[in-house]
Design a protein around this motif. Structure first.
Motif, short mmCIF file in Angstrom:
data_model
loop_
_atom_site.label_atom_id
_atom_site.label_comp_id
_atom_site.label_asym_id
_atom_site.label_seq_id
_atom_site.Cartn_x
_atom_site.Cartn_y
_atom_site.Cartn_z
N PHE A 5 0.84 -1.20 0.00
CA PHE A 5 0.00 0.00 0.00
C PHE A 5 0.87 1.25 0.00
CE2 PHE A 5 -2.14 3.50 2.15
CZ PHE A 5 -3.26 3.65 1.34
N HIS A 6 1.87 1.28 0.87
CA HIS A 6 2.76 2.44 0.94
C HIS A 6 3.48 2.68 -0.39
CE1 HIS A 6 2.14 2.14 5.28
NE2 HIS A 6 2.66 3.35 5.38
N GLN A 7 3.96 1.62 -1.00
CA GLN A 7 4.64 1.75 -2.29
C GLN A 7 3.69 2.29 -3.36
OE1 GLN A 7 7.75 1.25 -3.71
NE2 GLN A 7 8.54 1.19 -1.62
N ARG A 8 2.48 1.77 -3.40
CA ARG A 8 1.50 2.20 -4.42
C ARG A 8 1.21 3.70 -4.31
NH1 ARG A 8 1.54 -1.61 -8.33
NH2 ARG A 8 1.49 -3.63 -7.31
N VAL A 9 0.95 4.18 -3.08
CA VAL A 9 0.64 5.61 -2.97
C VAL A 9 1.89 6.47 -3.18
CG1 VAL A 9 -1.42 5.29 -1.56
CG2 VAL A 9 0.78 5.65 -0.43
N ARG A 10 3.05 5.94 -2.82
CA ARG A 10 4.28 6.71 -3.05
C ARG A 10 4.49 6.96 -4.54
NH1 ARG A 10 10.56 5.61 -1.30
NH2 ARG A 10 11.26 7.67 -1.99
N ASP A 41 -1.20 16.77 -7.47
CA ASP A 41 -0.65 17.63 -6.43
C ASP A 41 0.09 16.93 -5.30
OD1 ASP A 41 -1.79 19.67 -7.85
OD2 ASP A 41 -3.47 19.96 -6.49
N LEU A 42 -0.19 15.66 -5.06
CA LEU A 42 0.40 14.96 -3.92
C LEU A 42 1.64 14.17 -4.35
CD1 LEU A 42 0.25 14.06 -0.94
CD2 LEU A 42 -1.21 12.18 -1.70
N ASN A 43 2.69 14.33 -3.58
CA ASN A 43 3.91 13.58 -3.83
C ASN A 43 4.42 13.02 -2.51
OD1 ASN A 43 6.19 12.59 -5.19
ND2 ASN A 43 7.37 14.41 -4.64
N ILE A 44 4.28 11.71 -2.32
CA ILE A 44 4.83 11.06 -1.13
C ILE A 44 6.33 10.94 -1.37
CG2 ILE A 44 4.79 9.00 0.34
CD1 ILE A 44 2.03 10.28 0.25
N THR A 45 7.12 11.60 -0.54
CA THR A 45 8.56 11.62 -0.75
C THR A 45 9.27 10.47 -0.06
OG1 THR A 45 8.79 13.20 1.07
CG2 THR A 45 8.68 14.09 -1.18
N ASP A 46 8.71 9.99 1.05
CA ASP A 46 9.33 8.89 1.76
C ASP A 46 8.35 8.33 2.79
OD1 ASP A 46 11.34 7.08 2.38
OD2 ASP A 46 12.42 8.45 3.71
N TYR A 47 8.59 7.12 3.20
CA TYR A 47 7.82 6.52 4.29
C TYR A 47 8.71 5.52 5.01
CZ TYR A 47 7.36 2.28 1.54
OH TYR A 47 7.64 1.14 0.82
N GLU A 48 8.39 5.29 6.24
CA GLU A 48 9.10 4.29 7.04
C GLU A 48 8.10 3.61 7.95
OE1 GLU A 48 12.48 4.17 10.56
OE2 GLU A 48 12.39 5.90 9.22
N SER A 65 3.54 4.34 10.97
CA SER A 65 4.48 4.72 9.92
C SER A 65 4.81 6.21 10.05
CB SER A 65 3.88 4.51 8.53
OG SER A 65 3.39 3.21 8.37
N ILE A 66 5.95 6.57 9.53
CA ILE A 66 6.30 7.97 9.34
C ILE A 66 6.20 8.22 7.84
CG2 ILE A 66 8.09 9.74 9.53
CD1 ILE A 66 7.14 8.74 12.24
N PRO A 73 0.15 23.67 -4.00
CA PRO A 73 1.25 24.47 -4.52
C PRO A 73 2.44 24.59 -3.58
CG PRO A 73 -0.47 25.91 -3.72
CD PRO A 73 -0.97 24.50 -3.55
N SER A 74 2.34 24.07 -2.36
CA SER A 74 3.46 24.16 -1.43
C SER A 74 4.59 23.23 -1.87
CB SER A 74 3.01 23.75 -0.03
OG SER A 74 4.11 23.73 0.85
N VAL A 75 5.81 23.65 -1.64
CA VAL A 75 6.96 22.79 -1.91
C VAL A 75 7.62 22.37 -0.60
CG1 VAL A 75 7.41 23.65 -4.23
CG2 VAL A 75 8.47 24.80 -2.25
N SER A 76 7.03 22.77 0.52
CA SER A 76 7.54 22.39 1.83
C SER A 76 7.14 20.96 2.16
CB SER A 76 6.99 23.32 2.92
OG SER A 76 7.41 24.64 2.69
N GLU A 77 8.12 20.18 2.57
CA GLU A 77 7.84 18.80 2.93
C GLU A 77 7.16 18.74 4.29
OE1 GLU A 77 10.26 14.86 2.22
OE2 GLU A 77 11.03 15.92 3.99
N GLN A 78 6.12 17.94 4.36
CA GLN A 78 5.43 17.70 5.62
C GLN A 78 5.77 16.30 6.10
OE1 GLN A 78 1.27 18.96 5.77
NE2 GLN A 78 1.56 19.80 3.70
#
Length: 108
Positions: A5-10, A41-48, A65-66, A73-78
């Motif tokens: 699931f995490h890989q698919r959404v990433r 608009d959504l970009n999952i940059t990483d997960y653990e 998970s983290i 439009p934000s480029v700030s990582e959450q």
């Protein structure tokens, strides 16, 4: 299943990720993805995946998970700690609920 699931959404494979969700919540998830324009608009940059706890005699798993993401439009990582509840149904694990992160409120 959790990793899948995490890989698919990433990688924005939301159509396949939806198959990992309990059937009664799939439409709501798909609708929320469309309304939020997640594919664009959504970009999952990483997960653990930090922890997996079994409950209810092996029929439910609580996963912590983290997840890190950006949403235009934000480029700030959450970054958020996400709690996901998977249930074992008909021989497979399915996501039933998720609290926190980019999909907070979509799977109540």
């Amino acid at each position: 299943m959790v990793e899948s699931f995490h890989q698919r959404v990433r990688w924005k494979d939301f159509r396949f990720a939806t198959r990992h969700i309990v059937p009664e919540r799939r439409q709501d998830f798909e609708k929320a993805l469309r309304e939020s324009e997640a594919e664009r608009d959504l970009n999952i940059t990483d997960y653990e995946i930090e922890n997996v706890e079994m409950a209810e005699e092996g029929q439910r798993a609580i996963v912590t998970s983290i997840i890190r993401w950006t949403r235009l439009p934000s480029v700030s990582e959450q970054k958020a700690t996400v709690t996901s509840e998977f249930v074992f149904r008909n021989g497979t694990w399915l996501l039933e609920r998720q609290l926190g992160g980019p999909f907070d409120g979509v799977l109540p």
